[in-house]
Design a protein around this motif. Structure first.
Motif, short mmCIF file in Angstrom:
data_model
loop_
_atom_site.label_atom_id
_atom_site.label_comp_id
_atom_site.label_asym_id
_atom_site.label_seq_id
_atom_site.Cartn_x
_atom_site.Cartn_y
_atom_site.Cartn_z
N SER A 180 2.31 -3.12 -12.82
CA SER A 180 3.49 -2.69 -12.07
C SER A 180 3.08 -1.64 -11.04
CB SER A 180 4.53 -2.12 -13.03
OG SER A 180 5.63 -1.62 -12.32
N GLY A 181 3.59 -1.79 -9.82
CA GLY A 181 3.27 -0.80 -8.80
C GLY A 181 2.89 -1.42 -7.48
N ASN A 182 2.04 -0.73 -6.71
CA ASN A 182 1.73 -1.12 -5.34
C ASN A 182 0.34 -1.77 -5.23
OD1 ASN A 182 4.17 0.03 -4.40
ND2 ASN A 182 3.22 2.04 -4.38
N PHE A 183 0.25 -2.72 -4.31
CA PHE A 183 -0.99 -3.44 -4.06
C PHE A 183 -1.35 -3.34 -2.58
CE2 PHE A 183 0.62 -5.17 -7.95
CZ PHE A 183 -0.49 -5.54 -8.69
N SER A 184 -2.65 -3.42 -2.29
CA SER A 184 -3.13 -3.41 -0.92
C SER A 184 -4.49 -4.09 -0.88
CB SER A 184 -3.22 -1.98 -0.36
OG SER A 184 -4.15 -1.22 -1.13
N CYS A 185 -5.02 -4.31 0.33
CA CYS A 185 -6.35 -4.89 0.48
C CYS A 185 -7.04 -4.26 1.68
CB CYS A 185 -6.29 -6.41 0.62
SG CYS A 185 -5.53 -7.00 2.15
N GLU A 186 -8.36 -4.43 1.74
CA GLU A 186 -9.16 -3.85 2.81
C GLU A 186 -10.12 -4.91 3.35
OE1 GLU A 186 -10.95 0.40 2.80
OE2 GLU A 186 -12.57 -0.95 2.17
N ALA A 187 -10.30 -4.92 4.67
CA ALA A 187 -11.20 -5.88 5.33
C ALA A 187 -12.25 -5.11 6.11
CB ALA A 187 -10.42 -6.80 6.25
N SER A 188 -13.48 -5.61 6.08
CA SER A 188 -14.56 -4.99 6.85
C SER A 188 -15.59 -6.06 7.21
CB SER A 188 -15.23 -3.87 6.05
OG SER A 188 -15.83 -4.40 4.87
N ASN A 189 -16.29 -5.83 8.34
CA ASN A 189 -17.36 -6.75 8.76
C ASN A 189 -18.56 -5.99 9.32
OD1 ASN A 189 -16.28 -5.88 11.17
ND2 ASN A 189 -16.13 -7.90 12.10
N GLY A 190 -18.75 -4.77 8.85
CA GLY A 190 -19.86 -3.96 9.33
C GLY A 190 -19.55 -3.18 10.58
N GLN A 191 -18.36 -3.37 11.14
CA GLN A 191 -17.96 -2.67 12.36
C GLN A 191 -16.77 -1.77 12.09
OE1 GLN A 191 -20.12 -3.29 14.74
NE2 GLN A 191 -21.01 -4.95 13.53
N GLY A 192 -16.68 -1.27 10.85
CA GLY A 192 -15.52 -0.47 10.46
C GLY A 192 -14.64 -1.26 9.51
N ALA A 193 -13.80 -0.55 8.76
CA ALA A 193 -12.90 -1.16 7.77
C ALA A 193 -11.46 -0.86 8.14
CB ALA A 193 -13.22 -0.65 6.37
N GLN A 194 -10.59 -1.80 7.74
CA GLN A 194 -9.15 -1.64 7.98
C GLN A 194 -8.42 -1.92 6.66
OE1 GLN A 194 -7.45 -0.67 10.63
NE2 GLN A 194 -9.08 -0.60 12.17
N ARG A 195 -7.39 -1.11 6.37
CA ARG A 195 -6.59 -1.24 5.13
C ARG A 195 -5.23 -1.80 5.46
NH1 ARG A 195 -7.78 1.93 0.50
NH2 ARG A 195 -6.63 1.10 -1.30
N SER A 196 -4.73 -2.69 4.61
CA SER A 196 -3.41 -3.30 4.81
C SER A 196 -2.30 -2.32 4.44
CB SER A 196 -3.27 -4.56 3.95
OG SER A 196 -3.13 -4.22 2.58
N GLU A 197 -1.09 -2.69 4.76
CA GLU A 197 0.07 -1.94 4.29
C GLU A 197 0.24 -2.18 2.79
OE1 GLU A 197 3.54 -2.96 6.45
OE2 GLU A 197 2.85 -2.07 8.33
N VAL A 198 0.89 -1.23 2.12
CA VAL A 198 1.12 -1.34 0.68
C VAL A 198 2.30 -2.27 0.42
CG1 VAL A 198 1.84 -0.06 -1.36
CG2 VAL A 198 0.15 0.92 0.20
N VAL A 199 2.13 -3.16 -0.57
CA VAL A 199 3.19 -4.09 -0.95
C VAL A 199 3.49 -3.89 -2.43
CG1 VAL A 199 3.91 -6.50 -1.10
CG2 VAL A 199 2.41 -5.76 0.76
N ALA A 200 4.78 -3.72 -2.78
CA ALA A 200 5.19 -3.51 -4.17
C ALA A 200 5.48 -4.84 -4.83
CB ALA A 200 6.42 -2.61 -4.23
#
Length: 300
Positions: A180-200
């Motif tokens: 129970s709670g919040n989920f998110s994900c992160e993407a990277s390709n060696g040129q920096g990383a980006q985090r998604s918005e949080v989804v409950a």
């Protein structure tokens, strides 16, 4: 050799040989450049015999990009803002007044940083039942492959996946009460990383698959005597019993205790038993049968 012949040879104009080697190099080196950065194409020759005309081309078919003339061993052409669509093959050529000599083809790769990914929950959406198999799908709409993804529940890493050719990736897990709670994900390709918005994710309990059963009903056993068609009439109050004593057969009528409804009790008190129970005289017409009214206990 005669002196006059030597003087004649030296007096003749001697033309130097033309350029024989042309090459193309890049800055940054290796042909890899980030989207939005600057790319410099450096064209070089092996010797200078005067002014050299340099040409830069894109693609194997040779779309001309730029021309410069200068008396130098090298010349540069700059693309200030590289885009993903600029990834292609490039070459240059040099001409010192003779036929132009081209360089070899050089492949240019444009690295695109990942965009902010989007997290979704498979077919279940954000409503799920405990015990279900949940699919987390993370996708960055832009970014050069390969792309590496990590999946989070709150700040804890649930798992990871990769997309060697780009696009999105998924991660599956069995849903428990702790999720129970919040989920998110992160993407990277060696040129920096980006985090998604949080989804409950909203959890619900699993309902029983058995149909709702009504509680068992207690069946009260009534009298073994049949009820009269009209439920308003009282049930029989008397019953015949045959008693054999020696050669005599008695027909007894005894009283069966029961609780009467108030209306029925009033009827008995008002009209008496003789009115509510009548015996046909033909019922006891057998020989040697005496009819007597007595209590059942006395007869036994």
């Amino acid at each position: 050799m005669l002196p006059w012949l030597l003087l004649l040879i030296c007096a003749l104009p001697c033309e130097p040989a033309g350029i024989s080697d042309v090459s193309l190099k890049t800055r940054p080196p290796g042909g890899w450049v980030m989207e939005g950065d600057k790319l410099v194409l450096i064209c070089s020759v092996d010797r200078v015999t005067g002014n050299i005309t340099y040409f830069w081309y894109r693609g194997a078919l040779g779309f001309q990009l730029e021309t410069k003339t200068q008396p130098s061993l090298t010349a540069e052409f700059e693309i200030s803002d590289m885009k993903q669509s600029d990834a292609d093959q490039y070459y240059c050529a040099a001409n010192d007044g003779h036929d132009p000599i081209p360089s070899e083809l050089v492949s240019i790769h444009v690295r695109v940083p990942v965009s902010r990914p989007v997290l979704t929950f498979g077919d279940s959406g954000t409503q799920a039942v405990l015990g279900d198999l949940v699919e987390l799908h993370c996708k960055a709409l832009r970014g050069s492959p390969p792309i590496f993804y990590q999946f989070y529940h709150e700040s804890i890493i649930l798992g990871n996946s990769s997309a060697p050719s780009g696009g999105g990736a998924s991660f599956n897990f069995s849903l428990t009460a702790e999720h129970s709670g919040n989920f998110s994900c992160e993407a990277s390709n060696g040129q920096g990383a980006q985090r998604s918005e949080v989804v409950a994710l909203n959890l619900t309990g699993r309902q029983s698959e058995d149909p709702v059963r009504s509680p068992p009903q207690t069946v009260l056993q009534g009298s073994t005597y049949p009820k009269p068609p009209d439920s308003r009439q009282p049930e029989p109050l008397y019953e015949n019993v045959n008693v054999v004593s020696g050669n005599e057969v008695y027909s007894l009528v005894y009283h069966t205790p029961q609780v009467l409804e108030p209306a029925a009790a009033q009827h008995v008190r008002t009209h008496g038993v003789s009115e509510s129970f009548q015996v046909s005289s033909g019922l006891y017409s057998k020989p040697r049968i005496n009819i007597a009214h007595m209590d059942y206990e006395d007869a036994m």
